[in-house]
Design a protein around this motif. Structure first.
Motif, PDB file in Angstrom:
ATOM      1  N   ILE A   1     -44.055 -23.547 -33.028  1.00  0.00           N
ATOM      2  CA  ILE A   1     -44.056 -22.816 -31.765  1.00  0.00           C
ATOM      3  C   ILE A   1     -43.502 -21.419 -32.026  1.00  0.00           C
ATOM      4  N   VAL A   2     -44.193 -20.395 -31.543  1.00  0.00           N
ATOM      5  CA  VAL A   2     -43.724 -19.026 -31.743  1.00  0.00           C
ATOM      6  C   VAL A   2     -43.684 -18.280 -30.412  1.00  0.00           C
ATOM      7  N   THR A   3     -42.815 -17.291 -30.350  1.00  0.00           N
ATOM      8  CA  THR A   3     -42.651 -16.477 -29.156  1.00  0.00           C
ATOM      9  C   THR A   3     -42.209 -15.078 -29.566  1.00  0.00           C
ATOM     10  N   ASN A   4     -42.173 -14.178 -28.595  1.00  0.00           N
ATOM     11  CA  ASN A   4     -41.566 -12.867 -28.817  1.00  0.00           C
ATOM     12  C   ASN A   4     -40.367 -12.679 -27.900  1.00  0.00           C
ATOM     13  N   ALA A   5     -39.787 -13.791 -27.458  1.00  0.00           N
ATOM     14  CA  ALA A   5     -38.690 -13.750 -26.502  1.00  0.00           C
ATOM     15  C   ALA A   5     -37.477 -13.019 -27.059  1.00  0.00           C
ATOM     16  N   ASP A   6     -36.699 -12.428 -26.153  1.00  0.00           N
ATOM     17  CA  ASP A   6     -35.445 -11.816 -26.565  1.00  0.00           C
ATOM     18  C   ASP A   6     -34.435 -12.921 -26.878  1.00  0.00           C
ATOM     19  N   GLU A   7     -33.288 -12.515 -27.359  1.00  0.00           N
ATOM     20  CA  GLU A   7     -32.314 -13.485 -27.865  1.00  0.00           C
ATOM     21  C   GLU A   7     -31.865 -14.471 -26.794  1.00  0.00           C
ATOM     22  N   GLN A   8     -31.605 -13.979 -25.577  1.00  0.00           N
ATOM     23  CA  GLN A   8     -31.105 -14.859 -24.525  1.00  0.00           C
ATOM     24  C   GLN A   8     -32.146 -15.905 -24.120  1.00  0.00           C
ATOM     25  N   THR A   9     -33.370 -15.446 -23.913  1.00  0.00           N
ATOM     26  CA  THR A   9     -34.434 -16.373 -23.523  1.00  0.00           C
ATOM     27  C   THR A   9     -34.751 -17.339 -24.651  1.00  0.00           C
TER      28      THR A   9
ATOM     29  N   GLN B   1     -40.587 -13.687 -33.130  1.00  0.00           N
ATOM     30  CA  GLN B   1     -41.023 -12.667 -34.079  1.00  0.00           C
ATOM     31  C   GLN B   1     -40.738 -11.249 -33.598  1.00  0.00           C
ATOM     32  N   GLY B   2     -40.160 -11.111 -32.413  1.00  0.00           N
ATOM     33  CA  GLY B   2     -39.768  -9.793 -31.936  1.00  0.00           C
ATOM     34  C   GLY B   2     -40.918  -8.807 -31.851  1.00  0.00           C
ATOM     35  N   SER B   3     -40.673  -7.593 -32.286  1.00  0.00           N
ATOM     36  CA  SER B   3     -41.663  -6.522 -32.154  1.00  0.00           C
ATOM     37  C   SER B   3     -42.873  -6.712 -33.058  1.00  0.00           C
ATOM     38  N   ASP B   4     -42.797  -7.641 -34.003  1.00  0.00           N
ATOM     39  CA  ASP B   4     -43.934  -7.898 -34.892  1.00  0.00           C
ATOM     40  C   ASP B   4     -44.914  -8.915 -34.310  1.00  0.00           C
ATOM     41  N   TYR B   5     -44.587  -9.433 -33.143  1.00  0.00           N
ATOM     42  CA  TYR B   5     -45.334 -10.572 -32.601  1.00  0.00           C
ATOM     43  C   TYR B   5     -46.810 -10.264 -32.374  1.00  0.00           C
ATOM     44  N   GLU B   6     -47.088  -9.124 -31.760  1.00  0.00           N
ATOM     45  CA  GLU B   6     -48.474  -8.808 -31.415  1.00  0.00           C
ATOM     46  C   GLU B   6     -49.361  -8.738 -32.649  1.00  0.00           C
ATOM     47  N   GLN B   7     -48.886  -8.074 -33.694  1.00  0.00           N
ATOM     48  CA  GLN B   7     -49.683  -7.966 -34.909  1.00  0.00           C
ATOM     49  C   GLN B   7     -49.832  -9.325 -35.595  1.00  0.00           C
ATOM     50  N   LEU B   8     -48.767 -10.112 -35.555  1.00  0.00           N
ATOM     51  CA  LEU B   8     -48.836 -11.459 -36.134  1.00  0.00           C
ATOM     52  C   LEU B   8     -49.911 -12.289 -35.451  1.00  0.00           C
ATOM     53  N   MET B   9     -49.929 -12.251 -34.136  1.00  0.00           N
ATOM     54  CA  MET B   9     -50.885 -13.065 -33.396  1.00  0.00           C
ATOM     55  C   MET B   9     -52.316 -12.570 -33.588  1.00  0.00           C
ATOM     56  N   LYS B  10     -52.493 -11.262 -33.686  1.00  0.00           N
ATOM     57  CA  LYS B  10     -53.839 -10.742 -33.936  1.00  0.00           C
ATOM     58  C   LYS B  10     -54.358 -11.227 -35.286  1.00  0.00           C
TER      59      LYS B  10
END
Length: 446
Positions: A66-74, A99-108
């Motif tokens: 399971i992957v997300t780009n959620a911030d630390e609290q979420t 994956q933070g700010s890299d998430y969009e490129q990772l998913m693409k």
């Protein structure tokens, strides 16, 4: 399309208030490159089926990515729910990462190779970008608990939804109540009033607007939020229809880029706006010398108040274009999870989403994120910001600009021009030309 959206705006916010409290293409606190992989030794009986379908009542087992780009609290809140699920189902292993700010490129990249996680967060794009890769979820027991007014944010033309939405994004103007009172002014209702307030703050030695520009999403987020009232809520101008049919005059984007440029040129931004890290946002807010943030992350308010209870912030609508229009919010899905249609663990994925949809679990995520629930009968404690959302319960809410009115891929363009504008590496005219060129290219591709 906007007339239909505005028609239901009051109902959307009112329903959310009735369910609990309101709370705020792209978080304001940069998720650290983080991973939390939880593992429990499998206690499943040998021969138990784990691939795609499991008999009703059988012990759950299997491994999920399971992957997300959620911030630390979420991320920590959702991670805690997954840990409970594994404690109750010791045959299950979950690898959950952000994956933070890299998430969009990772998913693409993973979409291109058709090798996606079993479950993944759609970060506002469940229909436009990811729906062809996701299993429809209308048949799930929690489907009927999704806030009715919110469903139109995650439905396709056939009424299908592809995600379990836990909370809703709502972007607007975060303001310092103490400084506003000290300056003797009210919450700005127009952009002219907003800029005048920033000048007063500067004159007193305060920061008018805070941006943590080390993360390129931050200046892009400001423009995305501002575009709501510069281009979307002024419906009589027809800008959104023109963006849809390709006839938009890109000179009309100029005020959006100009706003960011003016904030920098006039000295209204924090002096380290280019290099400041988003993890420093709450501590800087706690210093009680920041007047405004343009944000969809009201959790920052709670974080700042934990550091300094005297740092009192609220959330208000985005200033209007001028006195002829009304302030508005922007919003859409936030932490929402879909199931890859080709997963070999479909039954386990469905069981996990069903568990995640329990009101007590949604409540945990909403309180951690400071955002209002997308599931009915959930009443999170959202702190002081809940009063502000109640105050603006009848204020129109428009979808995040890039998610609806721009072709897929232009969020990256906005990150590029936003960083370049505050870094003084691009003129306003060049930023408009870049937006137009990428719009035309991406519109043809999409």
């Amino acid at each position: 399309m906007m007339k239909k959206f505005t028609k239901y705006a009051g109902a959307l916010l009112a329903a959310a208030v009735a369910a609990g409290s309101l709370a705020g293409c792209q978080g304001s606190s940069e998720p650290k490159e983080a991973a939390a992989t939880q593992a429990q030794d499998s206690a499943a009986q040998s021969g138990q089926e784990t691939q795609g379908s499991q008999a009703a009542g059988a012990e759950l087992s299997g491994e999920l990515e399971i992957v997300t780009n959620a911030d630390e609290q979420t991320f920590n809140a959702v991670n805690g729910v997954f840990e409970k699920f594994m404690e109750e189902n010791p045959g299950v292993k979950i690898s959950y990462t952000t994956q933070g700010s890299d998430y969009e490129q990772l998913m693409k990249a993973r979409m291109a190779s058709n090798d996606l996680p079993d479950i993944f967060a759609t970060h506002g794009w469940s229909v436009a970008r990811y729906s062809e890769y996701l299993r429809p979820l209308n048949d799930q027991p929690w489907f009927g608990t999704v806030e009715e007014a919110f469903k139109r944010n995650i439905e396709n033309a056939d009424g299908q939804i592809f995600v379990l939405p836990l909370n809703m994004d709502q972007g607007g103007l975060m303001y310092n109540k103490t400084l506003l009172a000290e300056l003797g002014i009210e919450i700005p209702k127009t952009w002219d009033e907003f800029m005048a307030a920033c000048q007063l703050a500067k004159d007193k030695g305060y920061t008018g607007v805070f941006i943590a520009g080390k993360d390129s999403r931050q200046p892009a987020n400001l423009m995305d939020i501002a575009a709501t009232t510069f281009l979307a809520s002024c419906e009589d101008k027809g800008y959104t229809d023109q963006l849809a049919d390709g006839s938009f005059d890109w000179n009309n984007w100029t005020p959006v880029s100009q706003l960011l440029m003016d904030l920098k040129a006039k000295g209204y931004l924090n002096v380290d706006c280019v290099t400041c890290d988003p993890v420093d946002a709450a501590p800087r807010m706690a210093e009680n010398n920041i007047l405004f943030l343009m944000s969809s992350s009201p959790d920052l308010i709670g974080q700042a108040q934990e550091i300094n209870p005297d740092a009192q912030y609220g959330m208000a609508p985005i200033p209007a274009l001028n006195d002829s229009y009304e302030p508005a919010f922007c919003g859409g899905e936030r932490e929402a999870y879909g199931i890859w249609k080709d997963t070999e663990n479909e039954a386990l994925c469905l069981a996990l989403l069903d568990y995640l949809a329990k009101p007590e679990n949604v409540k945990i995520v909403c309180e951690a994120s400071g955002k209002r629930p997308a599931i009915q009968n959930v009443s999170p404690d959202l702190g002081s910001v809940a009063e502000d959302y109640a105050t603006y319960a009848d204020t129109a809410i428009y979808p995040f600009f890039d998610r609806v009115y721009l072709p897929n891929g232009m969020w990256s363009t906005m990150k590029t021009i936003g960083s370049a504008l505050i870094g003084e590496e691009m003129t306003v005219e060049e930023s408009v030309q870049t937006m137009q060129a990428d719009y035309e290219t991406l519109r043809e591709q999409n």
